[in-house]
Design an enzyme around this catalytic site. Structure first.
Site, short mmCIF file in Angstrom:
data_model
loop_
_atom_site.label_atom_id
_atom_site.label_comp_id
_atom_site.label_asym_id
_atom_site.label_seq_id
_atom_site.Cartn_x
_atom_site.Cartn_y
_atom_site.Cartn_z
N SER A 1 -6.71 -5.53 -5.87
CA SER A 1 -7.85 -6.00 -5.37
C SER A 1 -9.12 -5.71 -6.40
CB SER A 1 -8.23 -5.07 -3.84
OG SER A 1 -8.80 -3.79 -4.41
N ASN B 1 -10.13 -2.49 -6.99
CA ASN B 1 -9.17 -1.65 -7.83
C ASN B 1 -9.80 -1.30 -9.29
OD1 ASN B 1 -6.14 -2.73 -6.32
ND2 ASN B 1 -7.32 -0.83 -5.87
N ASP C 1 0.63 -1.23 -0.32
CA ASP C 1 0.11 0.12 0.01
C ASP C 1 0.97 1.32 -0.17
OD1 ASP C 1 -2.25 1.36 0.28
OD2 ASP C 1 -2.68 1.30 2.11
#
Length: 263
Positions: A78, A81, A33
């Site tokens: 993910s 996303n 992240d």
């Protein structure tokens, strides 16, 4: 090398020298992240941030290899996303494809995709399938790596924890439907172990440690089923700025904890 780099290197050696390899987690999950925030802080574009984050992966795997980690799960994309605009999503997918190709060509890692292939563009699906096939023999034939074997690198692309559980239940139902098992019979035998056999990571140990960079302190749906007994380590630095000393601190913190598993 400047003075600050020298100090960090010496400190990293000191932490590594005191690390008990018997207490190293065998499976580490990493939520990569902070790529975009790192890019913004350094005056770069989101694409540059994602590329810098991708470049950091090989360093991480090298550190894992040095410390006897056997499985690493990298959350690279993910399901959430996919809500990003096309002008950002397409370059990101290209970076992921190149990264997966590089992992497969390295010769040290056994690449395994975790996620829903159907959500991904055909070219991304092809890259993931080819990487998994070409590295399947590295470190032995079993799904879980053994001591001295190649590290299993789970690339979580198009991944969501809730989606994984839904897919596992769907797979379980389809399997037993094909066998002619009635719903009543299935209800009698269904268990957590049976569901685990249909997860994306079936046959692998659950993550001992989950690391999230960028200072965010939440899982965001990462490995919801498998992380029931995991330890969590939240690191303030953005992923592209993650250093070996940060990694070693995470391992040191993990080794200092007493895992009770509810006892």
């Amino acid at each position: 090398m400047n003075f600050r780099d020298l100090v960090y290197r010496l400190y990293a050696r000191r932490v590594e020298g005191r690390l008990d390899h018997d207490q190293v987690p065998k499976h580490i999950g990493v939520i990569l992240d902070g790529n975009r925030r790192w890019a913004k802080a350094s005056g770069g574009s989101a694409v540059q941030g994602h590329q810098a984050g991708a470049d950091k992966i090989s360093e991480l795997l090298g550190w894992c290899s040095e410390t006897d980690v056997e499985v690493v799960t990298l959350w690279m994309l993910s399901t959430d996303n996919f809500d990003r605009p096309e002008h950002e999503l397409r370059p990101l997918l290209g970076i992921i494809e190149n990264t997966v190709r590089n992992l497969a060509s390295d010769g040290r890692w056994r690449v395994h995709h975790v996620g829903t292939l159907d959500l991904l563009p055909p070219e991304t699906q092809t890259v993931l399938k080819e990487a998994e096939e070409s590295t399947s023999g590295i470190g032995g034939t079993s799904q879980a790596a053994g001591p001295g074997g190649g590290i299993i690198v789970n690339v979580a692309v198009g991944y969501g924890g809730r989606q994984e559980i839904a897919d596992a239940v769907r797979s379980l139902l389809l399997e037993h439907s094909a066998k002619g098992t009635s719903f009543e019979e299935l209800a009698e035998v269904v268990s957590t172990d049976l569901i685990s056999e249909h997860l994306y990571t079936r046959g692998q140990p659950d993550p001992d440690l989950v690391i999230r960079t960028s200072g965010e302190q939440r899982l965001s749906g990462f490995m919801l089923w498998q992380s029931a007994h995991s330890e969590y380590y939240f690191c303030e630095v953005f992923w592209p700025a993650f250093r070996k000393v940060d990694f070693l601190r995470a391992l040191r913190d993990y080794a200092a904890r007493h895992r009770r598993y509810g006892a």
